[in-house]
Each structure stands twice: as C-alpha cells, then as structure tokens.
Design a protein around this motif. Structure first.
Motif, PDB file in Angstrom:
ATOM      1  N   LEU A  40     -82.701   5.194  23.774  1.00 52.35           N
ATOM      2  CA  LEU A  40     -84.095   5.319  23.365  1.00 52.35           C
ATOM      3  C   LEU A  40     -84.162   5.758  21.907  1.00 52.35           C
ATOM      4  O   LEU A  40     -83.203   6.302  21.355  1.00 52.35           O
ATOM      5  N   ALA A  41     -85.308   5.517  21.295  1.00 53.58           N
ATOM      6  CA  ALA A  41     -85.523   6.002  19.926  1.00 53.58           C
ATOM      7  C   ALA A  41     -85.872   7.478  19.964  1.00 53.58           C
ATOM      8  O   ALA A  41     -86.402   7.995  20.953  1.00 53.58           O
ATOM      9  N   SER A  42     -85.585   8.168  18.884  1.00 53.04           N
ATOM     10  CA  SER A  42     -86.035   9.554  18.711  1.00 53.04           C
ATOM     11  C   SER A  42     -87.262   9.554  17.803  1.00 53.04           C
ATOM     12  O   SER A  42     -87.530   8.585  17.085  1.00 53.04           O
ATOM     13  N   THR A  43     -88.002  10.648  17.838  1.00 54.86           N
ATOM     14  CA  THR A  43     -89.150  10.751  16.940  1.00 54.86           C
ATOM     15  C   THR A  43     -88.694  10.698  15.483  1.00 54.86           C
ATOM     16  O   THR A  43     -89.403  10.162  14.618  1.00 54.86           O
ATOM     17  N   GLU A  44     -87.507  11.215  15.198  1.00 52.85           N
ATOM     18  CA  GLU A  44     -86.972  11.190  13.826  1.00 52.85           C
ATOM     19  C   GLU A  44     -86.654   9.761  13.382  1.00 52.85           C
ATOM     20  O   GLU A  44     -86.830   9.417  12.203  1.00 52.85           O
ATOM     21  N   ASP A  45     -86.182   8.919  14.304  1.00 52.79           N
ATOM     22  CA  ASP A  45     -85.928   7.513  13.968  1.00 52.79           C
ATOM     23  C   ASP A  45     -87.201   6.849  13.455  1.00 52.79           C
ATOM     24  O   ASP A  45     -87.185   6.093  12.473  1.00 52.79           O
ATOM     25  N   VAL A  46     -88.303   7.125  14.125  1.00 49.13           N
ATOM     26  CA  VAL A  46     -89.586   6.518  13.750  1.00 49.13           C
ATOM     27  C   VAL A  46     -90.098   7.117  12.444  1.00 49.13           C
ATOM     28  O   VAL A  46     -90.588   6.405  11.558  1.00 49.13           O
ATOM     29  N   ALA A  47     -89.966   8.428  12.300  1.00 47.84           N
ATOM     30  CA  ALA A  47     -90.410   9.097  11.070  1.00 47.84           C
ATOM     31  C   ALA A  47     -89.656   8.581   9.853  1.00 47.84           C
ATOM     32  O   ALA A  47     -90.241   8.410   8.771  1.00 47.84           O
ATOM     33  N   ASN A  48     -88.369   8.304  10.003  1.00 48.03           N
ATOM     34  CA  ASN A  48     -87.586   7.769   8.883  1.00 48.03           C
ATOM     35  C   ASN A  48     -88.172   6.460   8.372  1.00 48.03           C
ATOM     36  O   ASN A  48     -88.277   6.238   7.154  1.00 48.03           O
ATOM     37  N   ALA A  49     -88.548   5.575   9.291  1.00 50.43           N
ATOM     38  CA  ALA A  49     -89.140   4.294   8.893  1.00 50.43           C
ATOM     39  C   ALA A  49     -90.478   4.499   8.195  1.00 50.43           C
ATOM     40  O   ALA A  49     -90.793   3.835   7.193  1.00 50.43           O
ATOM     41  N   CYS A  50     -91.275   5.421   8.715  1.00 54.19           N
ATOM     42  CA  CYS A  50     -92.591   5.682   8.118  1.00 54.19           C
ATOM     43  C   CYS A  50     -92.470   6.228   6.703  1.00 54.19           C
ATOM     44  O   CYS A  50     -93.191   5.799   5.787  1.00 54.19           O
TER      45      CYS A  50
END
Length: 248
Positions: A213-223
C-alpha cells in the motif's frame, strides 16, 4: 531521504483536509521544505496537534478551522494577500453497489469531491493570480479505472481528472499550473480496518504489482514536487502513486 528544507522557501501553501492522513502529511512536508502553510480542517484538536508537531520544522503552519464547503471560507481565502500553492485534498466516499446507493450519497460525494474542489480553486485564483502558482487536486487511481462498489467514487474522481485538465489549459496564461495526484489505497487509521477483511485485502494486493500500500508520505512527496519549481513545466497531468495498479 527528503527534499531540501529550502525547496518551498518564500511560498505560501494552503492544504485542505489537513487534520488527518494525506492532508496532514502534505502540510508537514511543505513546512519541512520551508513553506508558510495554511492548514485547513474542521476539527480544532487535529489542527492543534498538527501545529504542535511542526514546531521544529523550517517553515510555519497557520491553522484555519473551517468548512471548505462554506461561502465564509471562500471569502476568507479570496482575502489572502498572496498564495503560491493549493492542495485540494478534501474528499469522501460512500461504498455501495449502484442498486443500493442512496440519492443522498450521490449528492454528498459529488458535492465534496467535485463542487467544493472547484469552488475552492476558484476562490484561490484571486490571490494566486498575482504571482502565479500551482494547484494540486487530489484524485485517485479510481479516476482512471472502474471498481466494484465504487461507481459513484469513480465518477467523481474521473471528474476531478477532466476538471483539472481543463483548468490547466485555461489558467496557463496566468502562470498557474494545475495537476493531480492519484493514490492507490493508502494505509491510514481510517482504511486499516478495511484490510482486516481477507477477501478485500487479497483483491487489493492482487491489483498492485508492487504488492504494498502507499503511505501518506508517498503521496505528500508527489504533491510537494508539483508545488515546487522542480515541476515548472508540468501542468495538466497526473502523478499516479498507485504501485502499478492502473498499468495493468
């Protein structure tokens, strides 16, 4: 590993839905990279904890306890002296088969996932047009595929993708970039109970080639990449943080 703590120096960034999960991770990472962050959420206690956890970061977090669907919030947003970035992160889901989906669910999902996103972005244009900027609309892998029990959610996220492309074309002349980030299932306290169902867990992991699964940090990095000048020529597109789900 992480971005430079000067990557977003001098930038004012708003993050909606910042009290928990992805929004919280985005607010903290933006502040870590030097931004002045305006974190928006309805729950005051979440915002107080967020501010407490940001005290040692290079940026600053200001908190707004606001409902992003309200006209009073939009007026407050329009009144900002400057804004360089917006992460439109608020959203909801009502999982059900079409035959069992209540009319109230249709309104709730489309109102929050599409209408509030549009209105928030529209209000943000007032301060953002002064200096240009970047809008990141939170999408989903479900904005590119279909899935059982998620027809309504898929419809809303396909709408986010289309809306974001149109915004990118229209706002390019104002030096405002618009992109989306599309996560797969992200492990949060809200989603964790879902994975106690072995059948559901197998379905999800069978669909993700990376088998995690993705982590919230994975998504934040893209943002944060899309908010920064590292993506200065990137607009009208999507970063899929989906472990390969949509590549199948």
């Amino acid at each position: 590993m992480g971005f430079s703590n000067q990557l977003l120096n001098g930038k004012t960034i708003m993050v909606t839905g910042a009290g928990k999960g992805i929004g919280r991770a985005c607010a903290l990472l933006a502040a870590q990279c030097g931004a002045y962050v305006i974190a928006v959420a309805r729950t005051e206690s979440d915002l107080l904890q967020l501010q407490k956890d940001s005290t040692e970061l290079s940026g600053t977090i200001e908190t707004w306890s606001e409902d992003v669907t309200k006209a009073s919030f939009h007026q407050r947003l329009k009144g900002l002296s400057e804004l360089h970035g917006l992460i439109n992160n608020v959203g909801t889901n009502r999982v059900a088969k079409m035959t069992e989906q209540a009319d109230d669910d249709v309104d709730a999902v489309l109102d929050l996932n599409i209408k509030s996103l549009y209105r928030c972005a529209k209000a943000a244009l007032i301060p953002m047009q002064k200096s240009g900027g970047s809008i990141v609309n939170m999408s989903s892998q479900m904005g590119f595929v279909g899935s059982p029990g998620r027809t309504l959610y898929c419809a809303s996220k396909h709408g986010v993708e289309g809306l974001s492309k149109a915004m990118a074309v229209e706002l390019a002349a104002d030096n405002i970039r618009v992109n989306t980030v599309a996560p797969t299932f992200v492990l949060t306290p809200m989603t964790e109970p879902m994975f106690e169902n072995p059948q559901f867990k197998k379905f999800v992991f069978d669909m993700i080639p990376m088998q995690k699964l993705a982590s919230t940090e994975d998504v934040a990095n893209a943002c944060v990449f899309l908010l920064s000048d590292l993506s200065a020529m990137v607009t009208g597109t999507c970063i899929k943080v989906d472990g390969g789900w949509t590549a199948r």
